[in-house]
Design an enzyme around this catalytic site. Structure first.
Site, PDB file in Angstrom:
ATOM      1  N   ARG A  88      -3.045  -8.882   3.849  1.00 10.00           N
ATOM      2  CA  ARG A  88      -4.075  -8.736   4.875  1.00 10.00           C
ATOM      3  C   ARG A  88      -5.426  -8.693   4.187  1.00 10.00           C
ATOM      4  O   ARG A  88      -5.599  -7.974   3.197  1.00 10.00           O
ATOM      5  CB  ARG A  88      -3.850  -7.440   5.655  1.00 10.00           C
ATOM      6  CG  ARG A  88      -4.996  -7.153   6.598  1.00 10.00           C
ATOM      7  CD  ARG A  88      -4.732  -5.978   7.476  1.00 10.00           C
ATOM      8  NE  ARG A  88      -4.991  -4.722   6.797  1.00 10.00           N
ATOM      9  CZ  ARG A  88      -4.839  -3.541   7.384  1.00 10.00           C
ATOM     10  NH1 ARG A  88      -4.397  -3.472   8.628  1.00 10.00           N
ATOM     11  NH2 ARG A  88      -5.093  -2.427   6.727  1.00 10.00           N
TER      12      ARG A  88
ATOM     13  N   ARG B 140      -7.433   7.702  16.755  1.00 10.44           N
ATOM     14  CA  ARG B 140      -6.123   7.882  16.133  1.00 10.44           C
ATOM     15  C   ARG B 140      -6.072   8.979  15.086  1.00 10.44           C
ATOM     16  O   ARG B 140      -4.989   9.391  14.675  1.00 10.44           O
ATOM     17  CB  ARG B 140      -5.644   6.555  15.521  1.00 10.44           C
ATOM     18  CG  ARG B 140      -6.519   6.046  14.410  1.00 10.44           C
ATOM     19  CD  ARG B 140      -6.149   4.623  14.014  1.00 10.44           C
ATOM     20  NE  ARG B 140      -5.364   4.581  12.798  1.00 10.44           N
ATOM     21  CZ  ARG B 140      -5.123   3.471  12.106  1.00 10.44           C
ATOM     22  NH1 ARG B 140      -5.582   2.311  12.534  1.00 10.44           N
ATOM     23  NH2 ARG B 140      -4.419   3.511  11.016  1.00 10.44           N
TER      24      ARG B 140
ATOM     25  N   GLU C 110      -4.632  -6.132  17.287  1.00 10.74           N
ATOM     26  CA  GLU C 110      -4.806  -4.670  17.309  1.00 10.74           C
ATOM     27  C   GLU C 110      -5.987  -4.245  18.166  1.00 10.74           C
ATOM     28  O   GLU C 110      -6.376  -3.090  18.180  1.00 10.74           O
ATOM     29  CB  GLU C 110      -4.894  -4.119  15.885  1.00 10.74           C
ATOM     30  CG  GLU C 110      -5.830  -4.852  14.960  1.00 10.74           C
ATOM     31  CD  GLU C 110      -5.775  -4.316  13.528  1.00 10.74           C
ATOM     32  OE1 GLU C 110      -5.213  -3.249  13.277  1.00 10.74           O
ATOM     33  OE2 GLU C 110      -6.348  -4.988  12.649  1.00 10.74           O
TER      34      GLU C 110
ATOM     35  N   ASN D 233      -1.243   0.860  15.584  1.00 13.61           N
ATOM     36  CA  ASN D 233      -2.065   2.059  15.335  1.00 13.61           C
ATOM     37  C   ASN D 233      -3.422   1.913  16.005  1.00 13.61           C
ATOM     38  O   ASN D 233      -3.908   2.817  16.681  1.00 13.61           O
ATOM     39  CB  ASN D 233      -2.283   2.269  13.839  1.00 13.61           C
ATOM     40  CG  ASN D 233      -0.989   2.366  13.074  1.00 13.61           C
ATOM     41  OD1 ASN D 233       0.042   2.630  13.664  1.00 13.61           O
ATOM     42  ND2 ASN D 233      -1.038   2.143  11.775  1.00 13.61           N
ATOM     43  N   ASP D 234      -4.019   0.752  15.791  1.00 10.24           N
ATOM     44  CA  ASP D 234      -5.323   0.523  16.405  1.00 10.24           C
ATOM     45  C   ASP D 234      -5.195   0.084  17.860  1.00 10.24           C
ATOM     46  O   ASP D 234      -5.986   0.501  18.705  1.00 10.24           O
ATOM     47  CB  ASP D 234      -6.106  -0.537  15.611  1.00 10.24           C
ATOM     48  CG  ASP D 234      -6.725   0.063  14.368  1.00 10.24           C
ATOM     49  OD1 ASP D 234      -7.323   1.152  14.480  1.00 10.24           O
ATOM     50  OD2 ASP D 234      -6.603  -0.524  13.284  1.00 10.24           O
TER      51      ASP D 234
ATOM     52  N   HIS E  52      -4.309   8.366   8.176  1.00  9.73           N
ATOM     53  CA  HIS E  52      -3.989   7.793   6.880  1.00  9.73           C
ATOM     54  C   HIS E  52      -2.971   8.615   6.102  1.00  9.73           C
ATOM     55  O   HIS E  52      -2.061   8.079   5.476  1.00  9.73           O
ATOM     56  CB  HIS E  52      -5.281   7.621   6.087  1.00  9.73           C
ATOM     57  CG  HIS E  52      -4.976   7.087   4.751  1.00  9.73           C
ATOM     58  ND1 HIS E  52      -4.617   5.783   4.568  1.00  9.73           N
ATOM     59  CD2 HIS E  52      -4.859   7.683   3.564  1.00  9.73           C
ATOM     60  CE1 HIS E  52      -4.325   5.604   3.309  1.00  9.73           C
ATOM     61  NE2 HIS E  52      -4.468   6.742   2.671  1.00  9.73           N
TER      62      HIS E  52
HETATM   63  C1  PEP Z   1      -2.572  -0.871  12.634  1.00  9.99           C
HETATM   64  O1  PEP Z   1      -3.697  -0.727  13.093  1.00  9.99           O
HETATM   65  O2  PEP Z   1      -1.515  -0.684  13.287  1.00  9.99           O
HETATM   66  C2  PEP Z   1      -2.404  -1.298  11.232  1.00  9.99           C
HETATM   67  C3  PEP Z   1      -1.226  -1.635  10.763  1.00  9.99           C
HETATM   68  O3  PEP Z   1      -3.487  -1.296  10.427  1.00  9.99           O
HETATM   69  P1  PEP Z   1      -4.197   0.042   9.814  1.00  9.99           P
HETATM   70  O4  PEP Z   1      -3.280   1.201  10.079  1.00  9.99           O
HETATM   71  O5  PEP Z   1      -4.384  -0.239   8.372  1.00  9.99           O
HETATM   72  O6  PEP Z   1      -5.455   0.094  10.596  1.00  9.99           O
HETATM   73 MG    MG Z   2      -5.377  -1.504  12.060  1.00  7.76          MG
END
Ligand code: PEP
Ligand code: MG
Length: 588
Positions: free
Chosen positions: A342, A475, A441, A464-465, A199
């Site tokens: 979202r 992550r 994701e 990311n996920d 984050h």
């Molecule tokens: C992701 O998972 O790539 C995404 C954009 O959502 P977040 O980072 O908020 O999980």
């Molecule tokens: Mg995500």
């Protein structure tokens, strides 16, 4: 002439996750335990403080018992036994009596008194040369943090209220910290934990704050008030930089300044490749205030509005009206460009005070995002209604996070239809053509993309996920950050499946994960046929320059070649080569 002492500098190497240089005084936040402020109370307040203390002990006890039960079920009674020692701490009469005595004697808030007493207790035990007692000291520290957290509710930490410009050095910065942090005073961020998609990294990139994560133990070695230079490009944090280092960085700053100036000139230009393919380039935001950075950096709207940030750091849920007012304002600011809202992605590392998400062993695989919303339809519907109503005034699109398959998507869509029917009956205005998308994701969604594509208007890939679940690499865990490989051949194949499925069914597909802002990987994403890239606002100009420097045909040829490669490093190497050929000045 500077003295020898002044010539010494100490370098800490982490991972640079948000480009830029920062120089200034640091403020070190060690952990929650350091964060308890002391304030005086009146004698008449004592019963109330005792009541709060008792309630926090009861709450802590219940949490420990619940954890113990869950662990006993999942791993076995033996492992659950470690919590017996934790229970003993909350029931420890000597400790409790000492807190009560000190509360009367010192007349200050109970969390401060408790922390002081418990820390003294733990320190004394940890100094005794007996492994059993040292273990007990750790138990006390653990339980202390929990009790203090319960006493504070979700009270903001004191560093969030700092009013001087500083570089923040912390063990970790949670999403709820950043939701309330006074961002204009933060020159740079450095954390012990974290990786590129944690984050802290995401937030700092969207705010344009230079940042380093994965410094391991920097908070142990640094003190508030020291002077540092933070290099967000290479991940170096330099304590007491020498004049030579400062000179070197002065030069670098000058060169980067020239590139930045050129980039500013791109604001009004289109993100179109040299052979004429337009890629929609949008920005990711977390809070409504972030939105003004999007047009300033030349973004074509908002590709990801992480609305869960509305829920953090508060003890009540935002009502439909409150959400409507917020979404409406953002939609008005962004129109005519799209605003992709979202729905809440709570859970994982994003925990809301007003929502009881319980303690989960694997929060990233737990009751998160759409799973949570489908279990809490009232909350979900309030948000959906607010978003649909905002569609009357702007170019709003809705997307669902963490969709794992068709049934889940259909349940979410049914809920949306229910809300639309209600609003229709109530005579509320909204855009009936509002586009609805699914985030891809989770690997199961990528593999089911053909099926999902028939039921939505677009896909947005959350890399990311997707990467964390595809390679099973947490992550946010800096110890395994080197295993988190966006160019893993399996990830490349998943991305291709999603892009191809979208285009077969005539819908558009974008990438809103951090991979979209990685300049070396822009050729890969373009070659796969992505129609949109959504990145932290401060990265928009660089990504735009990258897109404008490439041809779609060359990127497609690159992907054909990449699909034959066997390793992440070979794929990354080829992508980097192409990026270097076209925009070397933007890299590294
Ligand atoms: C992701 O998972 O790539 C995404 C954009 O959502 P977040 O980072 O908020 O999980
Ligand atoms: Mg995500």
């Amino acid at each position: 002439m500077s003295s020898d002492k002044a010539r010494q500098e100490t370098r800490f190497q982490g991972v640079g996750v948000s480009p830029g240089l920062a120089r200034g005084t640091i403020h070190v936040v060690r952990d929650d335990g350091d964060e308890v402020a002391r304030h005086r109370i009146q004698a008449g307040d004592i019963p109330n403080e005792i009541g709060r203390f008792e309630a926090a002990l009861i709450q802590t006890r219940a949490q420990i018992l619940e954890m113990q039960e869950r662990i006993a079920e999942s791993i076995g009674a033996k492992d659950a036994g470690i919590f017996d020692a934790h229970l003993l701490v909350v029931e420890d009469r000597t400790l409790i009596d000492e807190v009560l005595r000190k509360l009367e004697a010192d007349l200050c808030n109970v969390e401060f008194v408790f922390q002081e007493v418990a820390t003294h207790y733990a320190d004394t035990l940890s100094k005794i040369d007996d492994p059993y007692l040292r273990e007990r000291a750790l138990d006390i520290q653990d339980v202390t943090r929990r009790v203090v957290r319960n006493l504070l509710g979700k009270a903001p930490k004191s560093f969030l209220a700092l009013t001087e410009r500083h570089i923040l050095v912390a063990h970790n910065i949670t999403p709820s910290d950043t939701a309330t942090m006074n961002r204009k005073y933060v020159l740079g961020l450095a954390t012990d934990l974290g990786s590129r998609t944690s984050h802290t990294a995401i937030m700092s990139r969207s705010l344009g704050i230079p940042a380093i994560v994965g410094l391991h133990d920097a908070t142990e070695k640094l003190e508030s008030g020291q002077q540092v230079l933070l290099d967000g490009y290479s991940g170096l944090l330099i304590l007491d930089p020498t004049p030579e280092t400062l000179w070197h960085y002065g030069e670098l700053e000058h060169r980067k300044g020239q590139v930045a100036e050129q980039l500013t000139g791109l604001r009004e230009t289109k993100s179109t490749t040299r052979d004429g393919r337009h890629i929609v380039l949008s920005a990711n935001i977390e809070l409504p205030d972030d939105v003004e950075a999007a047009p300033r950096n030349g973004a074509e709207g908002i590709g990801l509005y992480r609305t869960e940030f509305l829920y953090l750091n508060r003890t009540t849920l935002p009502s439909e009206e409150e959400q409507y007012a917020t979404y409406r304002k953002v939609a008005e600011q962004v129109r005519p460009h799209p605003l992709i809202i979202r729905t809440f992605d709570l859970g994982g590392d994003k925990v809301a005070g007003a929502v009881d998400s319980g303690d989960e062993l694997n929060p990233f695989m737990g009751e998160r995002a759409i799973r949570f919303c489908l279990e809490h339809p009232d909350m979900f519907k309030a948000q959906l209604r607010a978003i649909i109503r905002a569609s009357a005034v702007g170019n709003v699109k809705i997307m669902f996070p963490m969709i794992s398959g068709l049934e889940e998507l259909r349940r979410a869509l049914a809920c949306l239809e229910e809300c639309k029917a209600e609003l229709e009956r109530e005579g509320q205005a909204f855009n009936r053509e509002t586009e609805v998308g699914a985030m891809i994701e989770i690997p199961s969604a990528a593999i089911s993309a053909e099926r999902l594509a028939r039921e939505v208007d677009f896909f947005s890939i959350g890399t990311n996920d997707l990467i964390q679940y595809a390679i099973a690499v947490d992550r946010v865990n800096e110890r395994i950050a080197h295993l988190y490989e966006p160019t893993h051949p399996a990830v490349l194949h998943l991305l291709k499946m999603v892009a191809d499925a979208a285009h077969t069914h005539g819908i558009w597909v974008g990438v809103c994960g951090e991979m979209a802002g990685d300049l070396a990987l822009v050729p890969l994403l373009l070659g796969l046929g992505m129609d949109e890239l959504s990145v932290g606002a401060s990265l928009v100009p660089r990504v735009k320059r990258a897109v404008q420097s490439l041809t779609h045909t060359e990127c497609q040829q690159l992907v054909t070649e990449l699909l034959e490669l066997d390793t992440s490093s070979a794929i990354l190497g080829r992508c980097t080569e192409m990026a270097q050929k076209h925009y070397a000045d933007l890299l590294g």
